[in-house]
Design a protein around this motif. Structure first.
Motif, PDB file in Angstrom:
ATOM      1  N   TYR A   1     -14.007  -2.806 -27.387  1.00 28.10           N
ATOM      2  CA  TYR A   1     -12.974  -3.826 -27.262  1.00 28.10           C
ATOM      3  C   TYR A   1     -11.930  -3.699 -28.363  1.00 28.10           C
ATOM      4  O   TYR A   1     -10.733  -3.913 -28.149  1.00 28.10           O
ATOM      5  CB  TYR A   1     -13.602  -5.218 -27.278  1.00 28.10           C
ATOM      6  CG  TYR A   1     -14.493  -5.476 -26.089  1.00 28.10           C
ATOM      7  CD1 TYR A   1     -13.951  -5.703 -24.836  1.00 28.10           C
ATOM      8  CD2 TYR A   1     -15.886  -5.463 -26.218  1.00 28.10           C
ATOM      9  CE1 TYR A   1     -14.766  -5.933 -23.731  1.00 28.10           C
ATOM     10  CE2 TYR A   1     -16.708  -5.685 -25.120  1.00 28.10           C
ATOM     11  CZ  TYR A   1     -16.140  -5.916 -23.878  1.00 28.10           C
ATOM     12  OH  TYR A   1     -16.949  -6.129 -22.795  1.00 28.10           O
TER      13      TYR A   1
ATOM     14  N   LYS B   1      -8.448  -5.542 -28.382  1.00 30.49           N
ATOM     15  CA  LYS B   1      -8.853  -6.921 -28.115  1.00 30.49           C
ATOM     16  C   LYS B   1      -9.775  -7.459 -29.202  1.00 30.49           C
ATOM     17  O   LYS B   1     -10.579  -6.724 -29.773  1.00 30.49           O
ATOM     18  CB  LYS B   1      -9.585  -7.005 -26.773  1.00 30.49           C
ATOM     19  CG  LYS B   1      -8.747  -6.619 -25.571  1.00 30.49           C
ATOM     20  CD  LYS B   1      -9.571  -6.737 -24.294  1.00 30.49           C
ATOM     21  CE  LYS B   1      -8.749  -6.368 -23.067  1.00 30.49           C
ATOM     22  NZ  LYS B   1      -9.556  -6.482 -21.820  1.00 30.49           N
TER      23      LYS B   1
ATOM     24  N   VAL C   1     -12.956 -10.248 -29.934  1.00 27.50           N
ATOM     25  CA  VAL C   1     -14.101 -10.649 -29.118  1.00 27.50           C
ATOM     26  C   VAL C   1     -14.747 -11.918 -29.660  1.00 27.50           C
ATOM     27  O   VAL C   1     -14.621 -12.249 -30.845  1.00 27.50           O
ATOM     28  CB  VAL C   1     -15.185  -9.538 -29.050  1.00 27.50           C
ATOM     29  CG1 VAL C   1     -14.672  -8.320 -28.321  1.00 27.50           C
ATOM     30  CG2 VAL C   1     -15.700  -9.187 -30.430  1.00 27.50           C
TER      31      VAL C   1
ATOM     32  N   THR D   1     -10.541 -13.943 -25.098  1.00 26.51           N
ATOM     33  CA  THR D   1     -11.343 -12.892 -25.748  1.00 26.51           C
ATOM     34  C   THR D   1     -12.608 -12.625 -24.954  1.00 26.51           C
ATOM     35  O   THR D   1     -13.318 -13.566 -24.575  1.00 26.51           O
ATOM     36  CB  THR D   1     -11.730 -13.303 -27.188  1.00 26.51           C
ATOM     37  OG1 THR D   1     -12.422 -14.568 -27.147  1.00 26.51           O
ATOM     38  CG2 THR D   1     -10.506 -13.435 -28.065  1.00 26.51           C
ATOM     39  N   PRO D   2     -12.940 -11.373 -24.671  1.00 29.20           N
ATOM     40  CA  PRO D   2     -14.209 -11.052 -24.020  1.00 29.20           C
ATOM     41  C   PRO D   2     -15.380 -11.651 -24.806  1.00 29.20           C
ATOM     42  O   PRO D   2     -15.319 -11.775 -26.038  1.00 29.20           O
ATOM     43  CB  PRO D   2     -14.251  -9.521 -24.050  1.00 29.20           C
ATOM     44  CG  PRO D   2     -12.818  -9.108 -24.134  1.00 29.20           C
ATOM     45  CD  PRO D   2     -12.143 -10.162 -24.960  1.00 29.20           C
TER      46      PRO D   2
ATOM     47  N   SER E   1     -22.783  -7.676 -22.361  1.00 28.47           N
ATOM     48  CA  SER E   1     -21.531  -8.299 -21.934  1.00 28.47           C
ATOM     49  C   SER E   1     -21.828  -9.599 -21.189  1.00 28.47           C
ATOM     50  O   SER E   1     -22.686  -9.630 -20.304  1.00 28.47           O
ATOM     51  CB  SER E   1     -20.743  -7.345 -21.033  1.00 28.47           C
ATOM     52  OG  SER E   1     -19.592  -7.989 -20.516  1.00 28.47           O
TER      53      SER E   1
ATOM     54  N   ASP F   1     -15.774 -10.351 -19.429  1.00 29.87           N
ATOM     55  CA  ASP F   1     -14.558  -9.742 -19.966  1.00 29.87           C
ATOM     56  C   ASP F   1     -13.326 -10.595 -19.665  1.00 29.87           C
ATOM     57  O   ASP F   1     -12.258 -10.353 -20.223  1.00 29.87           O
ATOM     58  CB  ASP F   1     -14.354  -8.343 -19.366  1.00 29.87           C
ATOM     59  CG  ASP F   1     -15.287  -7.304 -19.977  1.00 29.87           C
ATOM     60  OD1 ASP F   1     -15.932  -7.627 -20.991  1.00 29.87           O
ATOM     61  OD2 ASP F   1     -15.375  -6.192 -19.436  1.00 29.87           O
TER      62      ASP F   1
END
Length: 284
Positions: A91, A96, A98, A209-210, A230, A233
């Protein structure tokens, strides 16, 4: 004490376990009540076996937290490894930030020492201030010495706003018992109606944000492995409470596999529906 070899400290842990379990009975009523409510299908002998293993792990965790004040960076990474750090770092490579969720499982204390060494992000964690000023300084300094930045709960919003546009990981211990008068979501967790804070979900949606979950497994005494999962996403596309539910389902699955490594001594179910200002629909 921190400079003593771990072998010596683990002998001390064994002695503390005997005192905690057989002499002092530290939070024994809370632990047994939590276990019985969570595993009604288990016999008294099975509950007692889990509780003994839990107290032994808890004493190891206390000792390991003390040892963490002086462990070298190399020793930390040797004892607290990550199986799939690429799932976390991808990420950052994509530009990005997280939202990272953790739990009171395994050894969450050493995450502050190990994760900054292998992360491409600037890592943040939420720190609960300790009433004793000396201990507060010592613990905070120890946890931050490898690069983790610790902030209070009230600083999260300002920090995220200030760091917008930069790549950071904001870490939350997401299985905390929430405030009685907060905006809580309700799930069925370990056979019990359970309130879950939605603060981390709100911020994940606010900054898009993931969300990932970091689980820490105890492989053997003094050795842990972290694995990233995860959660979503695209947090803005989730319904209210969906992220919290996904996290709690994953955590429940892990706890059922090896229950002794979760923190049974904390009063996780002290919040009732009547305490909450807002009561979203219950979801299992």
């Amino acid at each position: 004490m921190s400079y003593l070899p771990l072998g010596v400290l683990y002998r001390l842990s064994d002695a503390v376990f005997f005192f905690f379990y057989y002499v002092m009975g530290y939070r024994r009523k809370v632990v047994f009540e939590n276990l019985r409510n969570s595993f009604p299908e288990k016999t008294d002998q099975e509950i007692e076996s889990i509780s003994k293993k839990f107290y032994s792990h808890l004493c190891d965790l206390i000792i390991e937290s003390i040892k963490g004040c002086s462990m070298s960076r190399a020793e930390v990474l040797r004892r607290h490894r990550y199986t799939n750090i690429e799932v976390f770092n991808k990420y950052c490579e994509a530009g990005k930030s997280v939202t990272t969720l953790g739990a009171h499982y395994g050894n969450w204390e050493w995450v502050a020492l190990s994760l900054p060494q292998v992360a491409k992000f600037q890592t943040y964690g939420i720190f609960q201030k300790i009433n004793n000023p000396f201990l507060d300084r010592v613990v905070k300094k120890s946890r931050e010495r490898n690069g983790m930045k610790l902030i209070g709960k009230k600083e999260v919003a300002a920090t995220l706003k200030e760091m917008q546009g930069r790549r950071i990981s904001m870490g939350y211990i997401a299985d905390q018992s929430p405030a009685r008068t907060g905006r809580n979501h309700w799930v069925t967790f370990l056979n019990q109606e359970t309130a879950v804070t939605t603060g981390f979900e709100f911020f994940a949606k606010e900054y898009d944000t993931p969300v990932i979950y970091l689980n820490i497994v105890k492989k053997r005494r003094g050795y842990y492995e972290g694995t990233f999962y995860s959660v979503t996403d695209e947090p803005r596309k989730t319904r209210e409470g969906e992220i919290a539910e996904a996290f709690m389902r994953r955590l429940e699955e892990i706890i059922r596999g090896k229950p002794e490594h979760w923190l049974w001594s904390h009063r996780r179910w002290k919040v009732n529906r009547s305490d909450s200002a807002i009561e979203p629909r219950s979801t299992s």
